[in-house]
Enzyme design. Structure first.
Site, PDB file in Angstrom:
ATOM      1  N   GLU A 103       7.737   4.596   1.253  1.00  0.00           N
ATOM      2  CA  GLU A 103       6.652   5.501   1.664  1.00  0.00           C
ATOM      3  C   GLU A 103       6.803   5.840   3.145  1.00  0.00           C
ATOM      4  O   GLU A 103       7.271   5.015   3.933  1.00  0.00           O
ATOM      5  CB  GLU A 103       5.310   4.784   1.474  1.00  0.00           C
ATOM      6  CG  GLU A 103       4.608   5.095   0.160  1.00  0.00           C
ATOM      7  CD  GLU A 103       3.924   6.459   0.162  1.00  0.00           C
ATOM      8  OE1 GLU A 103       4.303   7.353   0.955  1.00  0.00           O
ATOM      9  OE2 GLU A 103       3.003   6.628  -0.639  1.00  0.00           O
ATOM     10  N   ASP A 104       6.387   7.028   3.522  1.00  0.00           N
ATOM     11  CA  ASP A 104       6.333   7.374   4.934  1.00  0.00           C
ATOM     12  C   ASP A 104       5.169   6.635   5.595  1.00  0.00           C
ATOM     13  O   ASP A 104       5.311   6.059   6.665  1.00  0.00           O
ATOM     14  CB  ASP A 104       6.178   8.897   5.120  1.00  0.00           C
ATOM     15  CG  ASP A 104       5.108   9.508   4.222  1.00  0.00           C
ATOM     16  OD1 ASP A 104       4.523   8.788   3.374  1.00  0.00           O
ATOM     17  OD2 ASP A 104       4.842  10.709   4.360  1.00  0.00           O
ATOM     18  N   ASP A 107      -2.002   4.919   3.965  1.00  0.00           N
ATOM     19  CA  ASP A 107      -3.280   5.228   4.592  1.00  0.00           C
ATOM     20  C   ASP A 107      -4.367   4.532   3.761  1.00  0.00           C
ATOM     21  O   ASP A 107      -4.568   3.328   3.896  1.00  0.00           O
ATOM     22  CB  ASP A 107      -3.371   6.761   4.635  1.00  0.00           C
ATOM     23  CG  ASP A 107      -4.598   7.308   5.343  1.00  0.00           C
ATOM     24  OD1 ASP A 107      -5.040   6.702   6.322  1.00  0.00           O
ATOM     25  OD2 ASP A 107      -5.099   8.359   4.923  1.00  0.00           O
TER      26      ASP A 107
HETATM   27  P1  IMP Z   1      -2.911   7.348   0.948  1.00  0.00           P
HETATM   28  O1  IMP Z   1      -2.776   7.720  -0.504  1.00  0.00           O
HETATM   29  O2  IMP Z   1      -4.281   7.594   1.477  1.00  0.00           O
HETATM   30  O3  IMP Z   1      -2.410   5.943   1.274  1.00  0.00           O
HETATM   31  O4  IMP Z   1      -2.043   8.357   1.779  1.00  0.00           O
HETATM   32  C1  IMP Z   1      -0.708   8.412   1.619  1.00  0.00           C
HETATM   33  C2  IMP Z   1      -0.150   9.799   1.862  1.00  0.00           C
HETATM   34  O5  IMP Z   1      -1.011  10.658   2.612  1.00  0.00           O
HETATM   35  C3  IMP Z   1       1.075   9.623   2.688  1.00  0.00           C
HETATM   36  O6  IMP Z   1       2.201   9.391   1.872  1.00  0.00           O
HETATM   37  C4  IMP Z   1       1.132  10.917   3.471  1.00  0.00           C
HETATM   38  O7  IMP Z   1       1.852  11.877   2.739  1.00  0.00           O
HETATM   39  C5  IMP Z   1      -0.309  11.323   3.637  1.00  0.00           C
HETATM   40  N1  IMP Z   1      -0.819  10.903   4.968  1.00  0.00           N
HETATM   41  C6  IMP Z   1      -1.570   9.826   5.266  1.00  0.00           C
HETATM   42  N2  IMP Z   1      -1.845   9.727   6.580  1.00  0.00           N
HETATM   43  C7  IMP Z   1      -1.246  10.802   7.149  1.00  0.00           C
HETATM   44  C8  IMP Z   1      -1.139  11.270   8.526  1.00  0.00           C
HETATM   45  O8  IMP Z   1      -1.640  10.690   9.496  1.00  0.00           O
HETATM   46  N3  IMP Z   1      -0.429  12.414   8.692  1.00  0.00           N
HETATM   47  C9  IMP Z   1       0.163  13.101   7.668  1.00  0.00           C
HETATM   48  N4  IMP Z   1       0.107  12.699   6.383  1.00  0.00           N
HETATM   49  C10 IMP Z   1      -0.594  11.552   6.128  1.00  0.00           C
HETATM   50 MG    MG Z   2       3.683  10.506   1.362  1.00  0.00          MG
END
Ligand code: IMP
Ligand code: MG
Length: 179
Positions: A103-104, A107
């Site tokens: 994963e990049d 969040d």
């Molecule tokens: P989650 O599902 O909330 O954990 O978010 C994961 C995905 O949301 C990541 O793989 C990113 O593609 C995107 N994301 C989360 N935080 C950021 C950020 O600060 N900048 C850009 N994309 C984000």
């Molecule tokens: Mg992502």
């Protein structure tokens, strides 16, 4: 004076240097090399954001390995929509395999929940999670993150694969939203 960049309507300021990112990736790659020596793992990159870090981690892996991707989406603008959509699913059989998810950024963890469901359905032997960035203050799930490049505060960032409404993925350092 820090060099600001403009993406759509927002300004971003330099936050994490390319050197610092490279050192984090080297640390993660070393741990994966140690844990998956002679194991032929499957690296599963999560598109779009992870394309850059996936390439950097995978090219540092010293043994045999396979590579595949899924494309998931949840972000709209600078915040998560809360629901994760599978835009491109798994094409590769992962039954009985050891998988390293790349994963990049983690969040809220909603994307990981979607990945967990996909990998359990595909009957993998085991999976581990590697992420370049983790926002501990936003993370709401219990999935163990096995390899973390760097923990960052709850700021919106772009660069190194991460975008704001499609822009910024090509930047080789990370910028954060200007306060
Ligand atoms: P989650 O599902 O909330 O954990 O978010 C994961 C995905 O949301 C990541 O793989 C990113 O593609 C995107 N994301 C989360 N935080 C950021 C950020 O600060 N900048 C850009 N994309 C984000
Ligand atoms: Mg992502």
């Amino acid at each position: 004076m820090k060099k600001l960049i403009q993406l759509h309507d927002l300004q971003f300021e330099p936050f994490i240097s390319e050197d610092k990112i490279t050192r984090s990736i080297e640390k993660v790659a070393e741990q994966i090399n140690r844990d998956f020596k002679d194991e032929n793992p499957v690296f599963l990159g999560v598109l779009n954001g992870a394309f850059m870090v996936a390439s950097e981690i995978i090219k540092r892996f010293k043994g045999n390995c396979e590579v595949t991707f899924v494309k998931l989406g949840s972000y709209e603008g600078t915040s998560t929509s809360g629901s994760v959509e599978t835009l491109i699913g798994l094409s590769h059989s992962l039954e009985g395999r050891r998988v390293v998810v790349i994963e990049d950024i983690v969040d809220t963890g909603n994307t990981l929940a979607a990945i967990d469901k996909i990998l359990l359905e595909h009957k993998v032997a085991e999976y581990r999670i590697a992420t370049l960035f983790l926002k501990p203050d936003a993370y709401k799930k219990d999935y163990k993150i096995d390899y973390t490049g760097m923990e960052i505060p709850n700021d919106f960032i772009v660069g190194y694969g991460l975008d704001y409404d499609g822009l910024g993925r090509n930047l080789t350092q990370v910028y954060k939203l200007k306060e």
